[in-house]
Scaffold this active site. Sequence first.
Site, PDB file in Angstrom:
ATOM      1  CG  ASP A 171      16.133  53.503 -42.762  1.00  0.00           C
ATOM      2  OD1 ASP A 171      16.969  52.497 -42.859  1.00  0.00           O
ATOM      3  OD2 ASP A 171      16.422  54.511 -42.482  1.00  0.00           O
ATOM      4  CB  SER A 172      14.348  50.559 -39.858  1.00  0.00           C
ATOM      5  OG  SER A 172      14.227  49.605 -38.690  1.00  0.00           O
TER       6      SER A 172
END
Length: 210
Positions: A171-172
């Site tokens: 994520d991210s």
Amino acid sequence: MTHTDTKQESERGTKQQPWLWPCWAAGGSSEVAELLGLMHYMEGLRLITTVELVAPTSDENVTVTDTELGGVPVRLYLPKRPPGGLRRAVLFFHGGGWCLGDAGMHGYDLMSRRISNELNAVVVSVNYRLAPLHRFPAQFEDVYVVTKFFLQSKVLSQYGVDPARVCVAGDSAGGNLAAAVAQQLSEDPEVKTKLRAQVLIYPALQALDL
């Protein structure tokens, strides 16, 4: 928007989502600590990570351990259910702007053990080195080393993993690392096992939408 408007908006946000208060407070404390020369701003923010850390605790569904793969620390999740054949595997890279985060944070730990249990999959959550103490490309190097190490035939066999069902995810900032790993692996002649998929959760892939 004026400074007053921004402050009022921040206050409204923390009232609606109380969990934001520690983040807001830590950010202010970190700024003061840096101005006083006590520590780097990001080191102060890592106090949030420390508060969120949980021990590698196994449960009735998943065995959880902290170990190393290729010399890089990882948190390993092994499902206890009979496999009924070779298992899937997920190599997960946490987010945090390449500066924050930890595989042992409560949210990541909960997600990893749920993926392991529900998919009956081996999950490797990587604790790569963080900036600013470790500058780029240290973060990429760590996740790449782990992925390349895990994709060795003897390692896949050790964990009962199907070579045709291995994916990277993140994520991210972790999504950025997952995409970079997938791209580099496709060009690495030493890697015989290919990834089945890449799962990119709101990944940081470009600074400008041009």
